[in-house]
Design a protein around this motif. Structure first.
Motif, PDB file in Angstrom:
ATOM      1  N   CYS A 195      -5.110   5.899 -11.656  1.00 33.80           N
ATOM      2  CA  CYS A 195      -4.268   5.151 -10.715  1.00 33.80           C
ATOM      3  C   CYS A 195      -4.986   5.065  -9.373  1.00 33.80           C
ATOM      4  N   ILE A 196      -5.491   3.879  -9.041  1.00 34.56           N
ATOM      5  CA  ILE A 196      -6.266   3.677  -7.818  1.00 34.56           C
ATOM      6  C   ILE A 196      -5.673   2.516  -7.033  1.00 34.56           C
ATOM      7  N   LEU A 197      -5.249   2.791  -5.814  1.00 39.52           N
ATOM      8  CA  LEU A 197      -4.684   1.769  -4.932  1.00 39.52           C
ATOM      9  C   LEU A 197      -5.625   1.551  -3.751  1.00 39.52           C
ATOM     10  N   CYS A 198      -5.920   0.300  -3.459  1.00 34.89           N
ATOM     11  CA  CYS A 198      -6.756  -0.027  -2.310  1.00 34.89           C
ATOM     12  C   CYS A 198      -6.393  -1.423  -1.814  1.00 34.89           C
ATOM     13  N   ASN A 199      -6.904  -1.797  -0.655  1.00 39.35           N
ATOM     14  CA  ASN A 199      -6.673  -3.167  -0.213  1.00 39.35           C
ATOM     15  C   ASN A 199      -7.861  -4.033  -0.612  1.00 39.35           C
ATOM     16  N   ARG A 200      -7.601  -5.324  -0.711  1.00 43.04           N
ATOM     17  CA  ARG A 200      -8.591  -6.261  -1.240  1.00 43.04           C
ATOM     18  C   ARG A 200      -9.883  -6.266  -0.412  1.00 43.04           C
ATOM     19  N   ASP A 201      -9.745  -6.291   0.911  1.00 46.82           N
ATOM     20  CA  ASP A 201     -10.922  -6.370   1.771  1.00 46.82           C
ATOM     21  C   ASP A 201     -11.826  -5.153   1.608  1.00 46.82           C
ATOM     22  N   ASP A 202     -11.228  -3.963   1.600  1.00 43.58           N
ATOM     23  CA  ASP A 202     -12.019  -2.741   1.442  1.00 43.58           C
ATOM     24  C   ASP A 202     -12.708  -2.704   0.084  1.00 43.58           C
ATOM     25  N   TYR A 203     -11.998  -3.174  -0.935  1.00 43.87           N
ATOM     26  CA  TYR A 203     -12.550  -3.152  -2.290  1.00 43.87           C
ATOM     27  C   TYR A 203     -13.844  -3.960  -2.360  1.00 43.87           C
ATOM     28  N   GLN A 229     -19.022   3.365   2.794  1.00 41.00           N
ATOM     29  CA  GLN A 229     -18.612   2.401   3.820  1.00 41.00           C
ATOM     30  C   GLN A 229     -17.685   3.046   4.854  1.00 41.00           C
ATOM     31  N   ASN A 230     -17.651   4.389   4.861  1.00 36.65           N
ATOM     32  CA  ASN A 230     -16.805   5.149   5.789  1.00 36.65           C
ATOM     33  C   ASN A 230     -15.328   4.824   5.608  1.00 36.65           C
ATOM     34  N   LEU A 231     -14.948   4.551   4.380  1.00 38.83           N
ATOM     35  CA  LEU A 231     -13.547   4.297   4.037  1.00 38.83           C
ATOM     36  C   LEU A 231     -12.960   5.562   3.424  1.00 38.83           C
ATOM     37  N   PRO A 232     -11.741   5.923   3.783  1.00 39.64           N
ATOM     38  CA  PRO A 232     -11.157   7.173   3.279  1.00 39.64           C
ATOM     39  C   PRO A 232     -10.808   7.100   1.796  1.00 39.64           C
ATOM     40  N   VAL A 233     -10.890   8.242   1.135  1.00 41.24           N
ATOM     41  CA  VAL A 233     -10.475   8.383  -0.267  1.00 41.24           C
ATOM     42  C   VAL A 233      -9.503   9.554  -0.336  1.00 41.24           C
ATOM     43  N   ARG A 234      -8.256   9.254  -0.648  1.00 42.96           N
ATOM     44  CA  ARG A 234      -7.217  10.290  -0.708  1.00 42.96           C
ATOM     45  C   ARG A 234      -6.768  10.458  -2.156  1.00 42.96           C
ATOM     46  N   CYS A 235      -6.699  11.705  -2.602  1.00 45.05           N
ATOM     47  CA  CYS A 235      -6.299  12.008  -3.974  1.00 45.05           C
ATOM     48  C   CYS A 235      -5.062  12.904  -3.952  1.00 45.05           C
ATOM     49  N   LEU A 236      -4.076  12.570  -4.777  1.00 39.78           N
ATOM     50  CA  LEU A 236      -2.837  13.328  -4.827  1.00 39.78           C
ATOM     51  C   LEU A 236      -2.385  13.492  -6.270  1.00 39.78           C
ATOM     52  N   GLY A 237      -1.409  14.381  -6.464  1.00 40.75           N
ATOM     53  CA  GLY A 237      -0.800  14.535  -7.770  1.00 40.75           C
ATOM     54  C   GLY A 237       0.244  13.459  -8.020  1.00 40.75           C
ATOM     55  N   GLY A 238       0.548  13.244  -9.277  1.00 39.08           N
ATOM     56  CA  GLY A 238       1.502  12.194  -9.619  1.00 39.08           C
ATOM     57  C   GLY A 238       2.834  12.692 -10.142  1.00 39.08           C
ATOM     58  N   LYS A 239       3.097  13.998 -10.033  1.00 37.96           N
ATOM     59  CA  LYS A 239       4.335  14.555 -10.567  1.00 37.96           C
ATOM     60  C   LYS A 239       5.552  13.878  -9.937  1.00 37.96           C
TER      61      LYS A 239
END
Length: 368
Positions: A195-203, A229-239
């Motif tokens: 499950c990966i969410l990002c915005n179109r421009d950053d992608y 590209q100095n863009l943040p990557v945040r990872c979380l649990g999905g519970k």
């Protein structure tokens, strides 16, 4: 007790404490009390290869979401079953992948997407609440809607053999470097993949899946592309938000799946985190060995302390497992079997990757 017995017990109890430092927490997105802007149109991209029997729960859960401003693009990756027909029956737009592999399918979906935000989902995932998608999107919005927010879905277990994945599930999360007592002090190993969410421009700025086409660990490589590209990557649990059931086809599929990724993925783990993982796993065997040895020698004092240590490992492993999946607590008194399976598959994966330089997945032989 002998000096060796005391040393083993001390190492075992230290390993339990290291386990706490190693897997301190696993946060999940939640509703925020902050005012929220309206959410943009979303494109949900689902790469799918022979997912006829697994994609329906995801598509059904998307239909049930309270947030509905999205399109669904299922990219059929040369399936030989009725994946495309099932997707169309739920109203999804089906694209035929002209390349080969997940990265190629994701890139095609992104090129055809109309949304300002892109959500890449594995076909075997599903949302577990009608507000799950809303929570994810609002979390991303609250963080400035930049970079990647990735979830590791909660592992749904139905059959007994699926419990042998439990240590893998724990280590996959820990190996991202973000869930120790130090939080985000260490650089993330990349992104969770399902499950990966990002915005179109950053992608597209990062090069997206086109840049990492052919990578075995596409999730880790995509995260690295964003970080470059100095863009943040945040990872979380999905519970409470998203779940998946891994390898329902049987033990063979489970072994093949973990073999595909584990030895390669471990290279991205921070050396200190990897050292803690090794110490924690070693401690599990020391605890079991100490208990067996004390029983054989019938040393009452040793049996008491080694029994306490064994119980602590049982409880700790079960507690960690409860963060990542619905594993039954009844299996954890036999936790050494779970750890032995993990070590065996890791070694098998290491040999396949570093000696034979190939792995197999879904009927494809992949060179590494």
């Amino acid at each position: 007790m002998t000096v060796l017995d005391v040393i083993n017990l001390v190492i075992g109890f230290v390993a339990v404490m290291i386990g706490m430092i190693m897997f301190w927490s696993l946060p999940v997105p939640g509703f925020s009390s902050r005012p929220k802007e309206s959410l943009p149109f979303l494109s949900i991209i689902i790469p799918a290869r022979n997912e006829e029997g697994r994609i329906s729960p995801l598509l059904q859960s998307l239909q049930e979401q309270r947030f509905s401003q999205f399109e669904i693009l299922v990219v059929d990756d040369d399936s030989s079953d009725n994946t495309a027909a099932v997707a169309k029956s739920y109203g999804a737009k089906v694209l035929q992948n002209t390349g080969a592999g997940k990265s190629s399918a994701c890139w095609l979906g992104a090129e055809q997407a109309k949304g300002s935000w892109l959500l890449f989902l594995d076909a075997d995932t599903k949302f577990t609440s009608v507000d799950g998608l809303t929570k994810l999107l609002h979390f991303y919005q609250g963080k400035g809607a930049r970079g990647i927010t990735a979830l590791q879905p909660f592992h749904t277990v139905e059959r007994l053999y699926e419990h042998i994945s439990v240590v893998f599930n724990i280590i996959v999360v820990v190996g991202m470097n973000l869930f120790t007592i130090w939080g985000s002090r260490f650089k993330t190993a990349g992104s969770f993949g399902p499950c990966i969410l990002c915005n179109r421009d950053d992608y597209f700025l990062s090069g997206g899946h086109k840049k990492i086409e052919g990578a075995i660990m596409d999730d880790l490589e995509l995260g690295e592309a964003f970080l470059e590209q100095n863009l943040p990557v945040r990872c979380l649990g999905g519970k409470g938000i998203m779940s998946l059931r891994m390898y329902p086809e049987g033990v063979g599929s489970l072994v093949e799946g973990w073999c595909k990724s584990f030895a390669i993925g471990s290279k991205s783990t921070h050396p200190l985190v990897m050292l803690m993982v090794i110490f924690w796993i070693s401690g599990s065997f020391i605890a079991a060995g100490a208990l067996i040895s004390s029983i054989i020698e019938w040393n009452t004092t040793a049996m008491i302390f080694s029994g306490i240590l064994y119980i602590l490992y049982t409880i700790q492993t079960a507690w960690f497992a409860s963060r990542v999946g619905n594993f039954r607590w009844a299996v954890f008194p036999l936790y050494p079997i779970l750890f032995m399976f993990f070590v065996g598959i890791y070694l098998y994966s290491f040999i396949r990757v570093n000696v034979f330089h190939s792995v197999s997945w879904k009927g494809r032989k992949i060179k590494v």
